[in-house]
Design a protein around this motif. Sequence first.
Motif, PDB file in Angstrom:
ATOM      1  N   ALA A 272       0.827  -1.205   0.000  1.00 45.93           N
ATOM      2  CA  ALA A 272       0.000   0.000   0.000  1.00 45.93           C
ATOM      3  C   ALA A 272       0.862   1.255   0.000  1.00 45.93           C
ATOM      4  CB  ALA A 272      -0.929  -0.001   1.205  1.00 45.93           C
ATOM      5  N   VAL A 273       1.922   1.271   0.803  1.00 42.69           N
ATOM      6  CA  VAL A 273       2.801   2.439   0.879  1.00 42.69           C
ATOM      7  C   VAL A 273       3.400   2.753  -0.494  1.00 42.69           C
ATOM      8  CG1 VAL A 273       4.990   3.288   1.795  1.00 42.69           C
ATOM      9  CG2 VAL A 273       3.346   2.208   3.320  1.00 42.69           C
ATOM     10  N   GLN A 274       3.846   1.709  -1.197  1.00 39.16           N
ATOM     11  CA  GLN A 274       4.419   1.904  -2.531  1.00 39.16           C
ATOM     12  C   GLN A 274       3.390   2.519  -3.484  1.00 39.16           C
ATOM     13  OE1 GLN A 274       5.955  -1.893  -3.819  1.00 39.16           O
ATOM     14  NE2 GLN A 274       7.142  -2.210  -1.953  1.00 39.16           N
ATOM     15  N   LYS A 275       2.168   2.009  -3.422  1.00 39.17           N
ATOM     16  CA  LYS A 275       1.138   2.493  -4.346  1.00 39.17           C
ATOM     17  C   LYS A 275       0.647   3.893  -3.959  1.00 39.17           C
ATOM     18  CE  LYS A 275      -0.176  -1.868  -6.273  1.00 39.17           C
ATOM     19  NZ  LYS A 275      -1.218  -2.674  -6.925  1.00 39.17           N
TER      20      LYS A 275
ATOM     21  N   ARG B  33       0.366  10.313  10.498  1.00 43.65           N
ATOM     22  CA  ARG B  33       1.527  11.139  10.871  1.00 43.65           C
ATOM     23  C   ARG B  33       2.329  11.570   9.649  1.00 43.65           C
ATOM     24  NH1 ARG B  33       2.348   7.130  14.880  1.00 43.65           N
ATOM     25  NH2 ARG B  33       4.107   6.340  13.663  1.00 43.65           N
ATOM     26  N   GLN B  34       2.478  10.666   8.680  1.00 45.98           N
ATOM     27  CA  GLN B  34       3.416  10.908   7.583  1.00 45.98           C
ATOM     28  C   GLN B  34       2.762  11.423   6.309  1.00 45.98           C
ATOM     29  OE1 GLN B  34       5.543   7.191   7.177  1.00 45.98           O
ATOM     30  NE2 GLN B  34       6.131   7.148   9.335  1.00 45.98           N
TER      31      GLN B  34
ATOM     32  N   ASP C 212      -0.637  -4.526  11.468  1.00 45.23           N
ATOM     33  CA  ASP C 212      -2.077  -4.398  11.680  1.00 45.23           C
ATOM     34  C   ASP C 212      -2.565  -3.032  11.198  1.00 45.23           C
ATOM     35  OD1 ASP C 212      -2.727  -2.498  14.176  1.00 45.23           O
ATOM     36  OD2 ASP C 212      -0.861  -3.578  14.594  1.00 45.23           O
ATOM     37  N   GLY C 213      -3.866  -2.975  10.906  1.00 40.68           N
ATOM     38  CA  GLY C 213      -4.438  -1.781  10.305  1.00 40.68           C
ATOM     39  C   GLY C 213      -4.303  -0.537  11.150  1.00 40.68           C
ATOM     40  N   LEU C 214      -4.448  -0.666  12.479  1.00 44.75           N
ATOM     41  CA  LEU C 214      -4.333   0.503  13.349  1.00 44.75           C
ATOM     42  C   LEU C 214      -2.925   1.088  13.326  1.00 44.75           C
ATOM     43  CD1 LEU C 214      -6.431  -0.288  16.559  1.00 44.75           C
ATOM     44  CD2 LEU C 214      -7.006   1.249  14.671  1.00 44.75           C
ATOM     45  N   THR C 215      -1.923   0.216  13.331  1.00 42.17           N
ATOM     46  CA  THR C 215      -0.535   0.692  13.268  1.00 42.17           C
ATOM     47  C   THR C 215      -0.277   1.408  11.952  1.00 42.17           C
ATOM     48  OG1 THR C 215       0.215  -1.128  14.678  1.00 42.17           O
ATOM     49  CG2 THR C 215       1.887  -0.019  13.360  1.00 42.17           C
ATOM     50  N   PHE C 216      -0.748   0.800  10.864  1.00 41.24           N
ATOM     51  CA  PHE C 216      -0.584   1.427   9.547  1.00 41.24           C
ATOM     52  C   PHE C 216      -1.309   2.772   9.482  1.00 41.24           C
ATOM     53  CE2 PHE C 216      -2.288   1.901   5.146  1.00 41.24           C
ATOM     54  CZ  PHE C 216      -1.083   2.215   4.528  1.00 41.24           C
TER      55      PHE C 216
ATOM     56  N   ASP D  80      -8.627  -2.392   5.328  1.00 37.59           N
ATOM     57  CA  ASP D  80      -9.008  -3.504   6.196  1.00 37.59           C
ATOM     58  C   ASP D  80      -8.239  -3.367   7.503  1.00 37.59           C
ATOM     59  OD1 ASP D  80      -9.841  -5.872   7.295  1.00 37.59           O
ATOM     60  OD2 ASP D  80      -8.629  -7.150   5.992  1.00 37.59           O
ATOM     61  N   ILE D  81      -8.925  -3.476   8.620  1.00 34.51           N
ATOM     62  CA  ILE D  81      -8.281  -3.252   9.912  1.00 34.51           C
ATOM     63  C   ILE D  81      -7.452  -4.454  10.351  1.00 34.51           C
ATOM     64  CG2 ILE D  81      -9.974  -4.126  11.576  1.00 34.51           C
ATOM     65  CD1 ILE D  81      -8.367  -0.623  11.579  1.00 34.51           C
TER      66      ILE D  81
END
Length: 358
Positions: A41-44, A73-74, A63-67, A56-57
């Motif tokens: 996801a980050v790449q896209k 933040r970023q 995990d979804g919350l960490t992501f 999706d959590i």
Amino acid sequence: MTRIKVLIVDDSALVRQTFKAILETDPSIKVIGTAGDPYIAVQKIHKEKPDVITLDIEMPKMDGLTFLSKLMRQAPMPVVVISNQTSDGARIALKALEIGAVDVMTKPDLSTEGHRAESGINLVDKVRSAFYAGQKSPRPNASRPERSSTTVSTLAGRMQKVRFPQSSIIAVGASTGGTEAIKSFLEVLPAEMPPILIVQHMPEKFTTSFAKRLNETCALHVKEAENNEPVLNNTVYIAPGDHHMSILQVGSRRIIKITSGELVNRHRPSVNVLFNSVAQIVRHNSIGIILTGMGDDGATGMKAMHQNGAYTIAQDEETSVVYGMPYKAVLAGGVKDVLPLNDIPYAVCKYLEMDGRD
């Protein structure tokens, strides 16, 4: 026409395929990619620059919350969180809203044609709401009701106890951004208030967790509404997800009616269902409040309340996550005051005290 660019993040290939098919039925939406885990996801995100992400959590590798926390933040952007329809899933989804997700929904129910159609409506609406939450584009000028010359915030010190007519009822409707707006509204209210009935567009089971969270932080008793229970002072009733809530007069008592039935204004629960019942039963002894949200649910119901003598308030554009439902209510001619979110509880208490002295 500018199309909403969506990235679907889910570890299930079937869900990714299903979401893509559903979303691309709307000509205003374009799925620009899918990702099976947060690292892809980050790449896209860097490459495609989506307008909205469905997330999706429960994800592998991260995990979804960490992501979601890292994303907010970023590279903050509108996110619709997809969660399982369980108590734990609801708790996590509410946490996601606190972190910065715009909205939450459960994974689509594909068991019948009717469920598939409703799930499709829900997903498209959530994505469109998230996009507009990220844009907050200027809207054509509407004829705004005049605000009172008295600054309602000066009532902050007088809210320890409010005198009010015993027949009063407060009805509240909200959608995108509404969970935090409702929390902000309720947390400053005193422990003695008329019954407060709330419709927040939210999935089944999520409203149970939402009510429990509010009950822990508010002076008032907050609960998920139950069918045929009496409407009592000092209590807040949250409409259960996937069910409409209205009130009925049975002899000298007012009771809550919980029903299923068709979507109303593309929603179940619907704000209009609640507002219309309050307009009919409570009439001039009611207060109607419409908060942040996409669409027009609540506009005709608030107009009916206003026409029957209720005091009606809409949240203003500046403090709304999405100035859709309040704006439509203003356009319909059913709003007495347009106020910033922080001023609404004080305006309500001031109105009740004035009415209580009559």
